[in-house]
Design a protein around this motif. Structure first.
Motif, PDB file in Angstrom:
ATOM      1  N   SER A 113      45.875  38.049  47.369  1.00  0.00           N
ATOM      2  CA  SER A 113      45.330  39.371  47.075  1.00  0.00           C
ATOM      3  C   SER A 113      46.464  40.327  46.746  1.00  0.00           C
ATOM      4  O   SER A 113      47.636  39.947  46.721  1.00  0.00           O
ATOM      5  CB  SER A 113      44.534  39.902  48.271  1.00  0.00           C
ATOM      6  OG  SER A 113      45.415  40.396  49.264  1.00  0.00           O
ATOM      7  N   LYS A 116      41.917  37.300  49.153  1.00  0.00           N
ATOM      8  CA  LYS A 116      41.171  38.240  48.320  1.00  0.00           C
ATOM      9  C   LYS A 116      39.717  38.371  48.762  1.00  0.00           C
ATOM     10  O   LYS A 116      39.126  39.439  48.618  1.00  0.00           O
ATOM     11  CB  LYS A 116      41.262  37.862  46.846  1.00  0.00           C
ATOM     12  CG  LYS A 116      40.598  36.562  46.441  1.00  0.00           C
ATOM     13  CD  LYS A 116      40.832  36.322  44.961  1.00  0.00           C
ATOM     14  CE  LYS A 116      40.131  35.056  44.477  1.00  0.00           C
ATOM     15  NZ  LYS A 116      40.401  34.805  43.049  1.00  0.00           N
ATOM     16  N   VAL A 164      39.287  46.673  48.646  1.00  0.00           N
ATOM     17  CA  VAL A 164      39.833  46.711  47.294  1.00  0.00           C
ATOM     18  C   VAL A 164      39.528  48.011  46.565  1.00  0.00           C
ATOM     19  O   VAL A 164      40.418  48.642  45.984  1.00  0.00           O
ATOM     20  CB  VAL A 164      39.308  45.511  46.462  1.00  0.00           C
ATOM     21  CG1 VAL A 164      39.572  45.733  44.984  1.00  0.00           C
ATOM     22  CG2 VAL A 164      39.989  44.230  46.910  1.00  0.00           C
ATOM     23  N   GLY A 215      42.517  41.370  43.862  1.00  0.00           N
ATOM     24  CA  GLY A 215      41.789  41.042  45.077  1.00  0.00           C
ATOM     25  C   GLY A 215      40.546  40.255  44.723  1.00  0.00           C
ATOM     26  O   GLY A 215      40.597  39.291  43.967  1.00  0.00           O
ATOM     27  N   ASN A 216      39.399  40.700  45.234  1.00  0.00           N
ATOM     28  CA  ASN A 216      38.146  40.008  44.955  1.00  0.00           C
ATOM     29  C   ASN A 216      37.349  40.699  43.856  1.00  0.00           C
ATOM     30  O   ASN A 216      36.189  40.400  43.636  1.00  0.00           O
ATOM     31  CB  ASN A 216      37.298  39.945  46.235  1.00  0.00           C
ATOM     32  CG  ASN A 216      36.166  38.950  46.126  1.00  0.00           C
ATOM     33  OD1 ASN A 216      36.330  37.888  45.541  1.00  0.00           O
ATOM     34  ND2 ASN A 216      35.022  39.286  46.681  1.00  0.00           N
TER      35      ASN A 216
END
Length: 376
Positions: free
Chosen positions: A76, A107, A114, A145-146
């Motif tokens: 991440s 992440k 985020v 990140g995600n």
């Protein structure tokens, strides 16, 4: 939403441990051990300790129960700050693989933080690092990140911009696909969690100039510019700053006073051209070649005025009117409304490369525009 896995001692056993008069039996200890050794499962967020860190993986201890791996693709935005010995939270993707190790993700664990982080980065105009996931003709899909965001072609740095003459879409896509899986430094220019809208800019990072380099340039300064790319909208160039070479752009409208649809064929990559710096706004340098030539508009007002009748050649016809040649370097526009009553198509009354009588309606020296009407 996944929750952090924290083993708990049953209340009745906890009371026993706090009461010195009450003895804990082997059955009690067995029950506590059973509670603590419940394996973590996929989807849990657990606290882990970093054992080692490399560019491709992070090895962690998972609650003293097993060893886990965080592969590079699951890093991440917090990766750069992580050190050996740190305790961090990770999301379990696979509780045990064929080697008996857990596979985890940073992440996934950071997904809730985020958007808050992105907003802070945008507000502070800070740089972040994103991984390019895929490419399309409009730009790149980038991961932070995600979350996924969009990096438009127009926001790429000059070094990554697909310099394809003629704008061949297949070649542009092929150039963009070469960036997939690379990590790029970008800035956040749009972030909206509610609409899931996230847009990045690489050129905001690479086109910014440090103070020392900025101080070495002034508006109106004439410099040697090296051509690094030729695209439909102009020339990408570099000029030497005090410490570093700096990227700039010469827009095609700033190449010559004379209209020339074949201008791109007159330049080559690596060629050095003289140009004048015309803008230093927002850390970007704009340059002009034509500013080094005499400005034909400075003389036009002495030669023509509103109401003058001239005979001029039509150079191009468009749906909204026609352009006509006033001098070698200046064209005027005859709007379709000034071609006559009820004219729906300029081709009905005009032909390319033929001369007609016109009247000058107005001359705008600041905007470099001349308006005319057809005289029959």
């Amino acid at each position: 939403m996944p929750t952090t896995k924290t083993p708990k001692i049953p209340k009745e056993l906890k009371n026993k441990t706090e009461d010195k008069k009450t003895k804990i039996t082997m059955d009690d200890l067995s029950e506590i051990s059973k509670q603590q050794l419940v394996p973590f499962t996929t989807g849990d967020v657990v606290e882990v300790e970093v054992l080692s860190k490399s560019p491709h993986k992070i090895i962690v201890d998972v609650a003293g129960l097993t060893t886990g791996i965080i592969p590079e693709k699951e890093f991440s935005y917090t990766y750069d700050d992580i050190k050996v010995g740190d305790k961090i939270y990770a999301y379990i993707l696979n509780s045990e693989n064929e080697n008996g190790m857990s596979i985890l993700s940073l992440k996934q664990a950071d997904s809730e933080k985020v958007w808050e982080t992105l907003l802070v980065k945008k507000t502070n105009n800070e740089t972040i690092k994103v991984r390019i996931k895929s490419a399309n003709r409009g730009g790149l899909i980038a991961e932070f990140g995600n979350s996924e965001g969009f990096l438009p072609v127009s926001q790429l740095s000059s070094s990554h911009y697909p310099k394809v003459e003629g704008g061949n879409q297949s070649l542009i896509l092929r150039k963009l696909q070469e960036l997939v899986n690379l990590f790029l430094e970008v800035k956040v220019i749009t972030v909206d969690k509610n609409s899931q809208k996230l847009i990045f800019s690489e050129k905001s990072v690479t086109n910014s100039i440090d103070n020392e380099d900025l101080e070495s340039f002034t508006l109106g300064q004439i410099v040697d510019a090296k051509i690094t790319g030729i695209v439909d909208f102009g020339l990408f160039v570099t000029i030497q700053g005090k410490n570093n070479p700096i990227g700039g752009l010469i827009h095609y409208t700033e190449i010559s006073w004379k209209k020339d649809d074949q201008w791109s064929k007159k330049f080559k990559i690596g060629e050095i051209v003289k140009a004048m710096i015309t803008s230093l706004k927002n850390g970007r340098i704009a340059l002009s070649i034509k500013s080094l030539e005499p400005n034909p508009w400075e003389k036009i007002s002495h030669k023509y005025k509103s109401g003058d009748k001239i005979k001029a050649e039509v150079t191009s016809i468009t749906p909204f009117g026609a352009f006509v040649k006033i001098t070698d370097n200046i064209e005027g526009l005859v709007h379709i409304s000034n071609l006559g009553k009820d004219i729906a198509d300029p081709h009905d009354v005009l032909e390319n490369n033929k001369k007609y009588n016109f009247e000058i309606l107005s001359i705008d020296l600041n905007q470099h525009k001349i308006s005319l009407k057809l005289v029959k």
